[in-house]
Design an enzyme around this catalytic site. Structure first.
Site, PDB file in Angstrom:
ATOM      1  N   THR A  86      -1.480  -0.409  -0.582  1.00 43.45           N
ATOM      2  CA  THR A  86      -2.734   0.055  -1.161  1.00 43.45           C
ATOM      3  C   THR A  86      -2.551   1.483  -1.656  1.00 43.45           C
ATOM      4  OG1 THR A  86      -5.065   0.594  -0.792  1.00 43.45           O
ATOM      5  CG2 THR A  86      -3.639   0.742   1.119  1.00 43.45           C
ATOM      6  N   VAL A  87      -3.002   1.744  -2.876  1.00 41.54           N
ATOM      7  CA  VAL A  87      -2.938   3.111  -3.381  1.00 41.54           C
ATOM      8  C   VAL A  87      -3.913   4.000  -2.628  1.00 41.54           C
ATOM      9  CG1 VAL A  87      -2.190   2.383  -5.682  1.00 41.54           C
ATOM     10  CG2 VAL A  87      -4.631   2.686  -5.229  1.00 41.54           C
ATOM     11  N   ASP A  88      -4.928   3.408  -2.003  1.00 45.20           N
ATOM     12  CA  ASP A  88      -5.930   4.201  -1.278  1.00 45.20           C
ATOM     13  C   ASP A  88      -5.369   4.860  -0.026  1.00 45.20           C
ATOM     14  OD1 ASP A  88      -8.026   3.629  -3.059  1.00 45.20           O
ATOM     15  OD2 ASP A  88      -8.415   1.723  -2.080  1.00 45.20           O
TER      16      ASP A  88
END
Length: 416
Positions: A141-143
């Site tokens: 996840t880029v988050d």
């Protein structure tokens, strides 16, 4: 236990999720005594329910090398949550009918914290039914909001792209002048956690360089304080660059801007940058440009972090090794040292990861709430280190476009 392995991708894809896929496939091919075939579902868990599966055996070594450097989700992704087993037993009947029809004994799901809940649900249901299955979650996840891991594959490359973009736009901003003052606002992803917004701080080489202000969901947006800071920056250096996380909230706790909510409750955010830009222009009279990084930040494989790619590939390989050893859970990344950034993979219980969310800790946020601390910079710098260029052809990246045929269905009907 011997049988087939099924791999699937879920949620918003990243620049390096296919590196994890390549890691899974390449490691599984080294385990012929345990894994007979490596199948992949199209569009995540929906592909399992619909029995839209492909066989990865046709992928050559050259294909795997190109897959490792290709962004997006080569096998297709989805945003779909399984119901609780007790609420929808027919859904689970269908799921296990598909798994049994294709002799699936290992299931690897490549996604974020919601996808790790799906892993937990499937493993629990398999145990309850007595179906021999080992489930392992492959993080992405880029988050960067998965709990229990030092970082999430996908974050480092998105952070590198954003910090690079902010440094470049800062030079553009500094090159121009206007009597009225100037500002630039960049909106980045981050609905509840400000990791990507914070990473933009790496762009600044000194106190006067962009970004001058970072707005994160962990800090309440105080418009009066914010506008005063913008004005002070413009008076000092002539222009102000602002990074805004999409999920920033006002004093009432409500998100500043919201685009849409689908029927299952997933909120699509967007517009916070525009709102902030409008307030700067309306209240201070400055000329303002704003941009929305959106899909660009998570798909920018042309400037991927070498660290990030290596970690994405490693968690895919580690997931296979854990699965054949009968170990279920979520593969994580453990930081061993900061100075040279030494790391290794580990395994986390589903219950410590599923549906939980890691936000920026207080020690990473500057005292004034408009930036980050040196502790954050030290943590983040190794994650964007190094370049891992894809092959280029005719001046553009030469990415792999998979066209594997679907396997013939073995069940009489498709899941609606």
């Amino acid at each position: 236990m011997t049988g087939n392995l099924l791999y699937a991708q879920s949620g918003g894809v990243t620049a390096v999720i296919n590196a994890s896929a390549a890691g899974v496939i390449s490691e599984a091919r080294l385990q012929p005594e345990r894994i007979e075939r490596v199948l992949a579902a199209r569009n995540g868990i929906l592909g399992v329910l619909r029995e839209t599966l492909v066989d990865t055996a046709a992928l050559s070594g050259a294909d795997l090398a190109r897959l490792r450097t290709t962004p997006g989700g080569a096998f297709g992704s989805c945003r779909f949550d399984l119901d609780p087993a007790e609420n929808n037993p027919l859904q689970y009947d269908r799921l296990f009918d598909v798994l049994a029809a294709h002799d699936i004994r290992f299931f690897l799901y490549n996604g974020g914290n919601g996808s790790m809940e799906t892993c937990r649900q499937i493993q629990s249901a398999a145990d309850a039914r007595g179906y021999p299955l080992t489930v392992v979650g492959v993080p992405k996840t880029v988050d960067n909001d998965i709990v229990g891991t030092d970082c999430c594959p996908g974050f480092g490359s998105a952070a590198k792209y954003l910090a690079t973009s902010v440094r470049e736009v800062g030079l553009d901003l500094a090159a121009m002048t206007t009597n009225a003052g100037r500002a630039f606002v960049l909106e980045v992803m981050g609905r509840n956690a400000g990791w990507l917004a914070a990473a933009c701080a790496l762009a600044a080489e000194d106190a006067d360089a962009a970004p001058h202000i970072i707005l994160m969901p962990e800090v309440v947006f105080d418009e009066t304080r914010f506008l005063a800071r913008v004005q002070a920056v413009v008076e000092r250096v002539g222009a102000c660059a602002v990074v805004v996380a999409e999920g920033i909230r006002g004093p009432d706790g409500h998100i500043l801007a919201m685009q849409d909510r689908n029927q299952k409750g997933y909120v699509q955010l967007g517009g916070a940058g525009e709102v902030v830009a409008e307030r700067i222009h309306a209240c201070l009279g400055y000329k303002v440009h704003y941009a929305l990084a959106d899909y660009l930040q998570r798909s920018a494989r042309h400037i991927a972090s070498r660290t990030d790619t290596a970690q994405a590939f490693a968690v895919g390989k580690a997931a296979v090794r854990r699965a054949v050893a009968g170990q279920r859970g979520v593969v994580g990344i453990e930081r061993l040292t900061d100075e040279a950034y030494v790391w290794r993979t580990n395994l986390l219980p589903f219950e410590q990861v599923a549906n939980l969310e890691r936000r920026l800790p207080a020690e990473f946020i500057a005292a004034d709430g408009f930036g980050v601390t040196e502790a954050f910079r030290c943590w983040c710098r190794p994650l964007i280190a190094g370049e891992d260029w894809p092959l280029f052809k005719d001046g553009l990246p030469d990415y792999l476009r998979l066209q594997l045929p679907l396997l013939p269905p073995r069940l009489p009907s498709h899941f609606p």
